[in-house]
Design a protein around this motif. Sequence first.
Motif, short mmCIF file in Angstrom:
data_model
loop_
_atom_site.label_atom_id
_atom_site.label_comp_id
_atom_site.label_asym_id
_atom_site.label_seq_id
_atom_site.Cartn_x
_atom_site.Cartn_y
_atom_site.Cartn_z
N THR A 66 0.85 -1.20 0.00
CA THR A 66 0.00 0.00 0.00
C THR A 66 0.87 1.24 0.00
OG1 THR A 66 -1.68 -1.19 1.25
CG2 THR A 66 -1.84 1.20 1.20
N ARG A 67 0.72 2.06 -1.05
CA ARG A 67 1.56 3.25 -1.17
C ARG A 67 0.71 4.53 -1.24
NH1 ARG A 67 5.63 2.44 -5.83
NH2 ARG A 67 4.47 0.66 -6.61
N TYR A 68 -0.56 4.39 -0.92
CA TYR A 68 -1.48 5.53 -0.86
C TYR A 68 -2.70 5.06 -0.09
CZ TYR A 68 -2.51 2.72 -4.98
OH TYR A 68 -2.71 1.66 -5.83
N ALA A 69 -3.52 5.99 0.33
CA ALA A 69 -4.73 5.62 1.04
C ALA A 69 -5.71 4.96 0.08
CB ALA A 69 -5.36 6.86 1.67
N THR A 70 -6.34 3.92 0.57
CA THR A 70 -7.35 3.21 -0.22
C THR A 70 -8.64 3.16 0.57
OG1 THR A 70 -5.62 1.82 -1.20
CG2 THR A 70 -7.91 1.08 -1.44
N GLN A 71 -9.70 3.69 -0.01
CA GLN A 71 -11.01 3.68 0.64
C GLN A 71 -11.84 2.55 0.03
OE1 GLN A 71 -13.33 7.33 0.30
NE2 GLN A 71 -15.21 6.11 0.31
N ILE A 72 -12.20 1.60 0.87
CA ILE A 72 -13.00 0.45 0.41
C ILE A 72 -14.39 0.58 1.00
CG2 ILE A 72 -13.14 -2.04 0.23
CD1 ILE A 72 -9.93 -0.86 1.50
N THR A 73 -15.37 0.66 0.14
CA THR A 73 -16.77 0.75 0.58
C THR A 73 -17.53 -0.41 -0.01
OG1 THR A 73 -16.71 3.17 0.71
CG2 THR A 73 -18.87 2.15 0.54
N SER A 74 -18.20 -1.15 0.84
CA SER A 74 -19.08 -2.22 0.36
C SER A 74 -20.50 -1.89 0.79
CB SER A 74 -18.65 -3.58 0.93
OG SER A 74 -18.71 -3.56 2.34
N ARG A 75 -21.44 -2.17 -0.10
CA ARG A 75 -22.84 -1.90 0.22
C ARG A 75 -23.72 -2.93 -0.46
NH1 ARG A 75 -23.88 3.97 -2.03
NH2 ARG A 75 -21.89 4.27 -0.97
N ARG A 76 -24.84 -3.17 0.18
CA ARG A 76 -25.77 -4.17 -0.35
C ARG A 76 -26.60 -3.55 -1.46
NH1 ARG A 76 -28.20 -7.79 4.16
NH2 ARG A 76 -25.96 -8.14 4.24
N GLY A 77 -26.77 -4.32 -2.53
CA GLY A 77 -27.57 -3.85 -3.65
C GLY A 77 -27.98 -4.99 -4.55
N ASP A 78 -28.95 -4.73 -5.40
CA ASP A 78 -29.46 -5.80 -6.27
C ASP A 78 -28.49 -6.13 -7.39
OD1 ASP A 78 -31.75 -5.84 -4.75
OD2 ASP A 78 -32.80 -4.39 -6.03
N VAL A 79 -27.70 -5.17 -7.81
CA VAL A 79 -26.80 -5.35 -8.96
C VAL A 79 -25.38 -5.58 -8.46
CG1 VAL A 79 -25.88 -4.30 -11.06
CG2 VAL A 79 -28.25 -3.86 -10.37
N ASP A 80 -24.72 -6.57 -9.05
CA ASP A 80 -23.34 -6.87 -8.71
C ASP A 80 -22.43 -5.97 -9.56
OD1 ASP A 80 -21.06 -7.98 -7.77
OD2 ASP A 80 -21.22 -9.86 -8.89
N ARG A 81 -21.76 -5.01 -8.91
CA ARG A 81 -20.93 -4.06 -9.67
C ARG A 81 -19.81 -3.52 -8.79
NH1 ARG A 81 -23.91 1.47 -11.02
NH2 ARG A 81 -21.72 2.07 -11.22
N VAL A 82 -18.81 -2.98 -9.45
CA VAL A 82 -17.67 -2.37 -8.75
C VAL A 82 -17.32 -1.06 -9.45
CG1 VAL A 82 -15.25 -2.61 -8.09
CG2 VAL A 82 -16.75 -4.62 -8.07
N ASP A 83 -17.16 0.00 -8.67
CA ASP A 83 -16.72 1.30 -9.21
C ASP A 83 -15.36 1.62 -8.61
OD1 ASP A 83 -19.01 1.85 -10.74
OD2 ASP A 83 -20.09 2.48 -8.93
N ILE A 84 -14.41 1.96 -9.47
CA ILE A 84 -13.06 2.28 -9.03
C ILE A 84 -12.65 3.62 -9.63
CG2 ILE A 84 -10.64 1.53 -8.98
CD1 ILE A 84 -11.65 -1.30 -9.51
N ARG A 85 -12.14 4.50 -8.78
CA ARG A 85 -11.64 5.78 -9.29
C ARG A 85 -10.61 6.33 -8.32
NH1 ARG A 85 -14.98 10.14 -7.38
NH2 ARG A 85 -16.74 9.41 -6.14
N ILE A 86 -9.95 7.40 -8.74
CA ILE A 86 -8.90 8.03 -7.93
C ILE A 86 -9.37 9.43 -7.54
CG2 ILE A 86 -6.51 8.85 -7.88
CD1 ILE A 86 -5.86 6.71 -9.96
N ILE A 87 -9.26 9.74 -6.26
CA ILE A 87 -9.55 11.09 -5.76
C ILE A 87 -8.21 11.78 -5.52
CG2 ILE A 87 -10.63 12.44 -3.91
CD1 ILE A 87 -12.44 10.02 -3.37
N ALA A 88 -8.01 12.91 -6.16
CA ALA A 88 -6.74 13.62 -6.05
C ALA A 88 -6.49 14.05 -4.61
CB ALA A 88 -6.72 14.84 -6.97
N GLY A 89 -5.21 14.07 -4.20
CA GLY A 89 -4.83 14.48 -2.86
C GLY A 89 -5.11 15.96 -2.62
N PRO A 90 -5.11 16.38 -1.35
CA PRO A 90 -5.47 17.76 -1.00
C PRO A 90 -4.52 18.81 -1.57
CG PRO A 90 -4.59 16.60 0.90
CD PRO A 90 -4.79 15.58 -0.16
N HIS A 91 -3.28 18.43 -1.87
CA HIS A 91 -2.30 19.40 -2.37
C HIS A 91 -2.02 19.23 -3.86
CE1 HIS A 91 -1.33 18.88 2.01
NE2 HIS A 91 -1.46 20.20 1.95
#
Length: 727
Positions: A66-91
Amino acid sequence: MANNRNTSFLSDPALLEKVDKLRDLNIGQHVPLPQLVVVGDQSSGKSSLLESLTGIPFPKDQSLCTRYATQITSRRGDVDRVDIRIIAGPHASEEHRQHVEAFRMPTPSGLKFRQDFANILQKANEKMGLRADVSMANGTVFSEDVLKIEVQGPDEDYLTIIDVPGIFRTTTEGTTKDDMVMVRDLVTGYIKDERTIILAVLPSNVDVATQEILELAEDYDKDGRRTLGILTKPDLVLEHGAQAAVCDLIQGKKRPLTLGYFLVRNRGPNLESEDQSELDQIFRTQPWISLPQDRMGIPALKEQLGSLLFEITQREYPKLLQDVSSQISKCRRDLDSLGPSRQDEREQRSFLTHIAGVFQDRARAALMADYNSDSVFDQVQLRLITHVVNITDLFSAEFQQSAHLRHFQNPELHEPAEETVSSGEDFQGSNSLGLTISNLQDLLQATGVNDITQEELAELGEIIDLSHETTLPSDDVTSWIRDTYLNTRGMDLGTFNANVIATTFSEQSRKWGDMTKVYMSRVIVTIHRFIATTLRSVFPEEQSRRHLWSSILDGLLQRYKMAMDQASLLIEVERHKNPYTLNRQFADALSKARGHRITELLRPKARKDTRQYGELQNMVNLDDIAKAAEGKSNMEQQQEEIHDIVRAYYQLALDRFIDNIFQLAVDYSLLHGPDSPLKVFTQEWVINLEPEQLERIVGESKVAKKRRLKLAKKIQDLSSALKILKI
């Protein structure tokens, strides 16, 4: 209790979804968000724990740590899907932000995502500009960017966890001390907030006293109220003493934490085939079976984490709403303090025109003594006309009392003596307002007009002069007039050279120039300070105000000099022209003086008589009048005549001069006339400025532009956050 809390948690996922949306907006850099953060030293078993909690196979290879923060969110839903993206750092720069936020990985299903996760991490590393391998030379090792992974499906539980890089004490191949500092700063940036639950991962087979992450957590969570210890690798704890130490931690007998400790076993590199239930069989053996089972295993930990996340979010939600609102208000105040935007010529000209209009409004109010029009006039220096009037009153009083070089004789006195007979007699006591010269001097001293700063001296030094001190007149007028007469007389029979009047008057008014220059200097300093103080009140931005000041300073100095030149001209005209007046008071004063001299000559020959009007009267013989001046030499008569002419003329010239100096040099030239320095900075002046001049004066600096854009973006983000929270 745990089951009840979890039921409540599962029944209201909307609250947690709102916080996740705030995290997507990177609001955490402005306002602390409720969150669970997994921290630990390298090789603490953190990656294996995350895989157990999320089902995501985090790589255990050092090159893909791990070389950066990783936010993992899991939630219940009818559709099986995964969304992946990068949020730029504060600076991050705007360019980098646009670059990384364009990252997208098509992952249609959770199963496919988990199978391809190592490849996804590599692609994310490349997008962030990180090295493909830690040991490589090109690229950086760690990043402030955040990789967000959101997994949704019918079998998922609602949970959001943030993973941060593991802390390391010594550099390894490809890492530096700067990397160590950056990782530590990144970790502390997450765990310092009061709304963060610290999930401290600690290997069971190592003494917790040696784990830096627990010490770091204590730095920001002194009482251990929001730190939860997660002990890993129980299968490696074989000695009874080590097992007892782990049991003491779980039972709260050693290094207690309010949230306590959990003991979990994760799938290791050689245990890929085993499922979680098989791994948890170890807790059915001694000594672990004797421990509270709600503190054993991944299922118990997941339930507790879900409850903790919901509880802290529910508890902090009102404060979070308040913090976002407060931050918006503060940002708007900060943005207002920068003034209106001045990005282009139109905005710059509009801004400066408005400033000039406000300045002129305050100048007009100050000249009218309309101090109730604005609270800014509570500042003493802004009460312009009051100071000018006080300065002028003092000038008039001191001028009438001390401007003549020698005291005139007073022929009205019954006994001859040399006394002060100027129109300054009123100021021997007080003026019409009851103010003495001492009172006026005190008023002047309170304004500090005589205390010139170095900056003011540098600007006004070539124009003003406050160094002259007023001396009182001397009492040798008779001998002085005699000497003047003797040095100017010609072959005049019964008369005297007319030039003696001009010479005598010029000498008697010798102090006029210095006293007038001090007066003008005091008025100029007062106006100069008024302009500077008013500009500070209408234009608080110091750097731009300095540019404006330097742009108008030459115009101010030119007008001050014009006013001083006007005063010098009046001095020259009064002192060095041939004395002449059409004022009938001159003849009246001269006749009166002559009459008084004859009266004083006849007084010794007068007799007292009460027959007329029943009152005691001084009676003289008419023949005595004709002989009154007998016995006086021609020189004595000439001296007396010169004295009385100069005295009568001096009084008229002095009153005229004081009026002219105030009316022409001060009121017209400095205050109300078309060339008054108060009219240098006007809206018309702004309209006529070239675009380059505008840019130099009020164009925003790079720092101000950057701050304005940053504040505007922060307000936009926080306003979006507030909208999310209120839905």
